[in-house]
Design an enzyme around this catalytic site. Structure first.
Site, PDB file in Angstrom:
ATOM      1  N   GLU A 162       9.808   3.113  -7.725  1.00  0.00           N
ATOM      2  CA  GLU A 162       9.169   1.950  -8.342  1.00  0.00           C
ATOM      3  C   GLU A 162       7.797   2.353  -8.888  1.00  0.00           C
ATOM      4  OE1 GLU A 162      10.382  -1.077  -9.117  1.00  0.00           O
ATOM      5  OE2 GLU A 162       8.487  -0.948 -10.182  1.00  0.00           O
ATOM      6  N   LYS A 222       8.332  10.604  -9.356  1.00  0.00           N
ATOM      7  CA  LYS A 222       7.474   9.547  -8.798  1.00  0.00           C
ATOM      8  C   LYS A 222       6.182  10.158  -8.239  1.00  0.00           C
ATOM      9  CE  LYS A 222       5.779   5.907  -7.095  1.00  0.00           C
ATOM     10  NZ  LYS A 222       5.214   4.816  -7.878  1.00  0.00           N
ATOM     11  N   CYS A 278      -0.850   4.119  -2.185  1.00  0.00           N
ATOM     12  CA  CYS A 278       0.034   5.145  -2.756  1.00  0.00           C
ATOM     13  C   CYS A 278      -0.641   6.462  -3.127  1.00  0.00           C
ATOM     14  CB  CYS A 278       0.725   4.583  -3.985  1.00  0.00           C
ATOM     15  SG  CYS A 278       1.824   3.222  -3.575  1.00  0.00           S
TER      16      CYS A 278
HETATM   17  N1  LIG Z   1       2.684  -0.910  -2.851  1.00  0.00           N
HETATM   18  C1  LIG Z   1       2.973  -0.461  -4.061  1.00  0.00           C
HETATM   19  O1  LIG Z   1       2.344  -0.834  -5.040  1.00  0.00           O
HETATM   20  C2  LIG Z   1       4.077   0.536  -4.267  1.00  0.00           C
HETATM   21  C3  LIG Z   1       4.493   0.825  -5.562  1.00  0.00           C
HETATM   22  C4  LIG Z   1       5.521   1.743  -5.757  1.00  0.00           C
HETATM   23  C5  LIG Z   1       6.128   2.337  -4.664  1.00  0.00           C
HETATM   24  N2  LIG Z   1       5.719   2.055  -3.416  1.00  0.00           N
HETATM   25  C6  LIG Z   1       6.453   2.650  -2.284  1.00  0.00           C
HETATM   26  O2  LIG Z   1       7.367   1.663  -1.787  1.00  0.00           O
HETATM   27  C7  LIG Z   1       7.520   1.776  -0.376  1.00  0.00           C
HETATM   28  C8  LIG Z   1       7.186   0.451   0.281  1.00  0.00           C
HETATM   29  O3  LIG Z   1       5.831   0.156   0.038  1.00  0.00           O
HETATM   30  P1  LIG Z   1       5.223  -1.296   0.321  1.00  0.00           P
HETATM   31  O4  LIG Z   1       3.859  -1.284  -0.222  1.00  0.00           O
HETATM   32  O5  LIG Z   1       6.190  -2.339  -0.122  1.00  0.00           O
HETATM   33  O6  LIG Z   1       5.182  -1.268   1.940  1.00  0.00           O
HETATM   34  P2  LIG Z   1       4.964  -2.497   2.914  1.00  0.00           P
HETATM   35  O7  LIG Z   1       4.410  -1.938   4.162  1.00  0.00           O
HETATM   36  O8  LIG Z   1       4.269  -3.609   2.215  1.00  0.00           O
HETATM   37  O9  LIG Z   1       6.458  -3.028   3.214  1.00  0.00           O
HETATM   38  C9  LIG Z   1       7.409  -2.314   3.928  1.00  0.00           C
HETATM   39  C10 LIG Z   1       8.189  -3.303   4.811  1.00  0.00           C
HETATM   40  O10 LIG Z   1       9.285  -2.606   5.411  1.00  0.00           O
HETATM   41  C11 LIG Z   1       9.523  -3.185   6.674  1.00  0.00           C
HETATM   42  N3  LIG Z   1      10.330  -2.285   7.498  1.00  0.00           N
HETATM   43  C12 LIG Z   1       9.988  -1.060   7.979  1.00  0.00           C
HETATM   44  N4  LIG Z   1      11.024  -0.542   8.658  1.00  0.00           N
HETATM   45  C13 LIG Z   1      12.031  -1.439   8.602  1.00  0.00           C
HETATM   46  C14 LIG Z   1      13.361  -1.456   9.110  1.00  0.00           C
HETATM   47  N5  LIG Z   1      13.860  -0.427   9.802  1.00  0.00           N
HETATM   48  N6  LIG Z   1      14.126  -2.540   8.870  1.00  0.00           N
HETATM   49  C15 LIG Z   1      13.624  -3.579   8.162  1.00  0.00           C
HETATM   50  N7  LIG Z   1      12.385  -3.619   7.651  1.00  0.00           N
HETATM   51  C16 LIG Z   1      11.594  -2.563   7.867  1.00  0.00           C
HETATM   52  C17 LIG Z   1       8.129  -3.418   7.212  1.00  0.00           C
HETATM   53  O11 LIG Z   1       8.152  -4.377   8.258  1.00  0.00           O
HETATM   54  C18 LIG Z   1       7.383  -3.884   5.965  1.00  0.00           C
HETATM   55  O12 LIG Z   1       7.349  -5.294   5.856  1.00  0.00           O
HETATM   56  C19 LIG Z   1       6.622   2.937   0.045  1.00  0.00           C
HETATM   57  O13 LIG Z   1       7.406   4.101   0.073  1.00  0.00           O
HETATM   58  C20 LIG Z   1       5.613   3.022  -1.089  1.00  0.00           C
HETATM   59  O14 LIG Z   1       5.110   4.311  -1.245  1.00  0.00           O
HETATM   60  C21 LIG Z   1       4.717   1.148  -3.183  1.00  0.00           C
HETATM   61  O1  LIG Z   2      -9.084   3.860 -14.515  1.00  0.00           O
HETATM   62  C1  LIG Z   2      -8.879   3.583 -13.329  1.00  0.00           C
HETATM   63  C2  LIG Z   2      -7.645   3.108 -12.855  1.00  0.00           C
HETATM   64  C3  LIG Z   2      -7.495   2.839 -11.494  1.00  0.00           C
HETATM   65  N1  LIG Z   2      -8.531   3.026 -10.646  1.00  0.00           N
HETATM   66  C4  LIG Z   2      -8.351   2.749  -9.210  1.00  0.00           C
HETATM   67  O2  LIG Z   2      -7.191   3.426  -8.761  1.00  0.00           O
HETATM   68  C5  LIG Z   2      -6.569   2.713  -7.705  1.00  0.00           C
HETATM   69  C6  LIG Z   2      -5.099   2.506  -8.001  1.00  0.00           C
HETATM   70  O3  LIG Z   2      -4.957   1.586  -9.055  1.00  0.00           O
HETATM   71  P1  LIG Z   2      -3.547   1.256  -9.719  1.00  0.00           P
HETATM   72  O4  LIG Z   2      -2.846   2.509 -10.015  1.00  0.00           O
HETATM   73  O5  LIG Z   2      -3.782   0.332 -10.825  1.00  0.00           O
HETATM   74  O6  LIG Z   2      -2.814   0.427  -8.548  1.00  0.00           O
HETATM   75  P2  LIG Z   2      -1.629   0.791  -7.537  1.00  0.00           P
HETATM   76  O7  LIG Z   2      -1.032  -0.495  -7.140  1.00  0.00           O
HETATM   77  O8  LIG Z   2      -2.134   1.715  -6.491  1.00  0.00           O
HETATM   78  O9  LIG Z   2      -0.525   1.548  -8.427  1.00  0.00           O
HETATM   79  C7  LIG Z   2      -0.316   2.950  -8.401  1.00  0.00           C
HETATM   80  O10 LIG Z   2       0.484   3.320  -7.307  1.00  0.00           O
HETATM   81  C8  LIG Z   2       1.770   2.662  -7.283  1.00  0.00           C
HETATM   82  C9  LIG Z   2       2.423   3.041  -5.999  1.00  0.00           C
HETATM   83  O11 LIG Z   2       3.087   4.252  -6.042  1.00  0.00           O
HETATM   84  C10 LIG Z   2       2.542   3.070  -8.522  1.00  0.00           C
HETATM   85  O12 LIG Z   2       3.808   2.433  -8.506  1.00  0.00           O
HETATM   86  C11 LIG Z   2       1.770   2.689  -9.761  1.00  0.00           C
HETATM   87  O13 LIG Z   2       2.456   3.124 -10.923  1.00  0.00           O
HETATM   88  C12 LIG Z   2       0.389   3.327  -9.699  1.00  0.00           C
HETATM   89  O14 LIG Z   2      -0.403   2.900 -10.807  1.00  0.00           O
HETATM   90  C13 LIG Z   2      -7.370   1.411  -7.574  1.00  0.00           C
HETATM   91  O15 LIG Z   2      -8.292   1.517  -6.517  1.00  0.00           O
HETATM   92  C14 LIG Z   2      -8.093   1.297  -8.900  1.00  0.00           C
HETATM   93  O16 LIG Z   2      -9.273   0.562  -8.798  1.00  0.00           O
HETATM   94  C15 LIG Z   2      -9.757   3.480 -11.106  1.00  0.00           C
HETATM   95  O17 LIG Z   2     -10.693   3.666 -10.341  1.00  0.00           O
HETATM   96  N2  LIG Z   2      -9.895   3.745 -12.435  1.00  0.00           N
END
Ligand SMILES: NC(=O)c1ccc[n+]([C@@H]2O[C@H](COP(=O)([O-])OP(=O)(O)OC[C@H]3O[C@@H](n4cnc5c(N)ncnc54)[C@H](O)[C@@H]3O)[C@@H](O)[C@H]2O)c1
Ligand SMILES: O=c1ccn([C@@H]2O[C@H](COP(=O)(O)OP(=O)(O)O[C@H]3O[C@H](CO)[C@@H](O)[C@H](O)[C@H]3O)[C@@H](O)[C@H]2O)c(=O)[nH]1
Length: 464
Positions: A162, A222, A278
C-alpha cells in the site's frame, strides 16, 4: 475468477481505509475487516461515524456509505477467514525490539500468527494478499507455513503493498499513481489470482495504472519507494543546515531545484525531521536486509538517511536551548502540534516526541496542543521512550485544548506539525501574552517571517 468475499486481517491505518474504499467501489463484494483489538473494532462500528478510530479527511463519508451494506468490522477472525476467497493481511510489522535484528529488522510475529490462523481455519482454496510492508521474500515464508500446516487446500500468495500517505489516504486510494500487484505470473493458478485482484481494483483504477510484477519485485519496490521518499526529505534537510550557515533560504533552494523536471518539486519540504510509522522502520529493514546479504556499502548508504533525520530533530531542539541563553530549565515551552504531519491523529515516530524528550532532559516545562491527538497518546509516546518515570512525564508535560492556552506565559513556542489552523492564529495576541523576549521556532516553515518579526517575535525557521 470473481471475488465475492474479502477478509482483511488488521483494522488499522491501512486495513480500515483501504477496505472502506474497496467496499465503496465494489458494492457486490462483501468486505469484512477483522482485528483482535476489540476497542478498535467497537470504534469502527460506532453509530456516529465521526468516532471511527482513525482521523482521515473524507473517510467518515466512505464508511457511512458502505458500512452495514457490504463493509463489516468484526473481532471474529476465524469466521471471516472461513468465508473469504481473498484474505488481505494488513497487520503491523514494527521494528524488532528484541533478539536477532533488534532495532533493525521487521518483526514478523504478527504476520506469522495470521498465516498460522489462516492455515488452521481455511477449508477451501484462498488467495492471500500481503498488504503489510514486508521484507523481500516474506511470501516464501508465508507459503511455507500455509502449505505445511494447512488443511491441504491451495494457496496463492500475492504482494500488494500500500502506498497511501496518512492525511491524504482517501484521495490516495481513490486516485493512486499505481497499484502494484506481485504474483506467481508464470503459473496458470498464479495468474488467475493476480487477475482476480486486478479485477477488484479495476472497478475504479484505470488499467494502465495496475502494475503486475513478480512477488519479489513487488515486495522490494515498497521498501524502495519509502527509502527514496525519505531520502529526499533527508537531502533537503541536510541542505537546510547549510542554508542557515550561508544566508541561502531552503525554500528558495528547494523551489529552484524542484523546477528541474528530472528532480521534480514534491517531497522537498524541509522540516524538523520526518516521522510516521513507515519511513524509519522500512529503511532500517532495508539496511538489515542489505547487511544480511553482506552488502555493507548499500546498507551504509541507506542508513545515512536515518542518521541525517535524527540529527535534524536533535539540532532543532538544541537550537531552542541555545537561543534561550543556553538554558531552558524551568522555562515554559509551548509545542504546537504533536502528530507526525497534519490531518492525522497518528503520532508514531513523530519528531515532536523527540524534541519534547530533548527539552525535558534540559529540564524544560512543556505544554502541548494538538488539534487531533489525545492526551493519553502524548503521555504514552513519552513513556515509551523510557527516559524518565511516568510520574515525571505527567508532572513536567501539560496537554491543553487550545493554542492560546498553550502559549500564554511561555518563554518560547515551537511549531512541530503543519496544521493549517496554526497559520490562522492571532499571533499578535500570542505575542502579547508570552514572556519577553518572545521566541518562536518554526520547524515546518509554516509561518511568514516578516509578519512575525513585525509583531516583535525573535523568529527562527528551519533552513533560513
Ligand atoms: N500507516 C500507513 O500509512 C501505512 C501505509 C502503507 C503501508 N503500511 C504498512 O501496513 C501495515 C499495517 O500498518 P498500520 O499503520 O495499518 O498498522 P496499525 O498498527 O494501525 O494496524 C494493525 C492492526 O493489526 C491488528 N493485528 C495485529 N495482529 C493481528 C492478528 N493476529 N489478528 C488480527 N489483527 C491483528 C492490530 O491489532 C492493529 O489494529 C504495516 O506493515 C505498515 O508498514 C502502513
Ligand atoms: O517534503 C516533505 C514531505 C514529507 N515530510 C515528512 O515526512 C513524513 C512522512 O510523510 P508522508 O510520506 O507524507 O506520510 P506517510 O503517511 O508516512 O506516508 C509514507 O509512508 C507510507 C507508509 O509506508 C507510504 O505508503 C507512503 O507512500 C509514504 O509517503 C512526515 O513527518 C512529513 O512531515 C517532510 O518533512 N517533507
Amino acid at each position: 475468477m470473481n471475488i465475492k468475499n474479502i477478509c482483511c486481517i488488521g483494522a488499522g491505518y491501512v486495513g480500515g481505509p483501504t477496505m472502506a474504499v474497496i467496499a465503496q467501489k465494489c458494492p457486490e463484494i462483501n468486505v469484512t475487516v477483522v482485528d483482535i483489538n476489540e476497542e478498535r473494532i467497537k470504534a469502527w462500528n460506532d453509530e456516529n461515524v465521526e468516532n471511527i478510530p482513525i482521523y482521515e479527511p473524507g473517510l467518515p463519508e466512505v464508511v457511512k456509505e458502505a458500512r452495514g451494506r457490504n463493509l463489516f468490522f468484526s473481532t471474529d477472525v476465524d469466521a471471516a477467514i472461513d468465508k473469504a476467497d481473498m484474505i488481505f493481511i494488513s497487520v503491523n510489522t514494527p521494528t524488532k525490539t528484541y533478539g536477532i535484528g533488534k532495532g533493525m529488522a521487521a518483526d514478523l510475529k504478527f504476520i506469522e500468527l495470521c498465516a498460522r490462523q489462516i492455515a488452521r481455519v481455511a477449508k477451501d482454496d484462498k488467495i492471500v494478499v500481503e498488504k503489510s510492508t514486508l521484507p523481500v521474500r516474506t511470501a516464501e515464508a508465508l507459503k511455507n507455513i500455509l502449505d505445511n500446516t494447512g488443511n491441504g487446500v491451495n494457496y496463492q500468495i500475492l504482494s500488494n503493498p500500500e502506498f497511501l500517505a496518512e492525511g491524504t489516504a482517501v484521495d490516495d486510494l481513490m486516485n493512486p499513481d499505481r497499484v502494484l500487484i506481485g504474483g506467481d505470473i508464470d503459473t496458470a493458478k498464479g495468474k488467475e489470482a493476480v487477475d482476480a485482484l486486478v479485477d477488484v481494483y479495476a472497478h475504479w483504477v484505470p488499467r494502465e495504472r495496475l502494475l503486475t510484477t513478480n512477488v519479489w519485485s513487488s515486495e522490494l519496490s515498497k521498501l524502495t519507494a519509502n527509502a527514496f521518499l525519505a531520502q529526499r526529505v533527508s537531502s533537503i534537510n541536510a541542505m537546510s543546515e547549510l542554508c542557515e550557515k550561508t544566508g541561502a533560504d531552503v525554500n528558495e533552494v528547494s523551489k529552484a531545484v524542484g523546477m528541474d523536471s528530472r528532480i521534480g518539486a514534491k517531497f522537498l519540504k524541509s522540516s524538523v525531521g520526518f516521522g510516521g510509522s513507515c519511513f524509519q522502520k522500512d529503511i532500517l529493514n532495508l539496511v538489515y536486509i542489505s547487511k544480511s546479504f553482506g552488502l555493507h556499502e548499500v546498507a551504509d548508504y541507506w542508513e545515512q538517511v536515518i542518521i541525517m533525520n535524527d540529527h535534524q530533530k536533535r539540532r532543532f531542539a538544541a537550537k531552542i536551548v541555545q537561543t534561550l541563553f543556553n538554558t531552558v530549565s524551568g522555562k515554559k515551552i509551548a509545542l504546537l502540534g504533536w502528530a507526525f504531519k497534519k490531518d492525522t491523529n497518528d503520532t508514531r515516530e513523530s519528531a515532536a516526541i523527540y524534541v519534547a524528550d530533548y527539552l525535558l532532559n534540559e529540564q524544560a516545562e512543556i505544554v502541548v496542543y494538538d488539534p487531533k491527538v489525545k492526551t493519553e497518546q502524548i503521555y504514552a509516546d513519552l513513556d515509551y521512550l523510557n527516559t524518565r518515570s511516568l510520574e515525571e512525564n505527567r508532572a513536567r508535560v501539560t496537554v491543553v485544548d487550545g493554542a492560546y492556552e498553550a502559549t500564554k506565559d511561555a518563554h518560547a513556542v515551537a511549531v512541530l506539525t503543519e496544521w493549517d489552523e496554526f497559520k490562522e492564529l492571532d499571533w499578535q495576541k500570542i505575542y502579547k501574552e508570552m514572556l519577553k523576549p518572545a521566541f518562536l521556532f518554526d520547524g515546518r516553515r509554516l509561518l511568514e517571517r516578516k509578519t512575525k518579526e513585525g509583531i516583535g517575535f525573535e523568529f527562527y525557521a528551519i533552513g533560513s
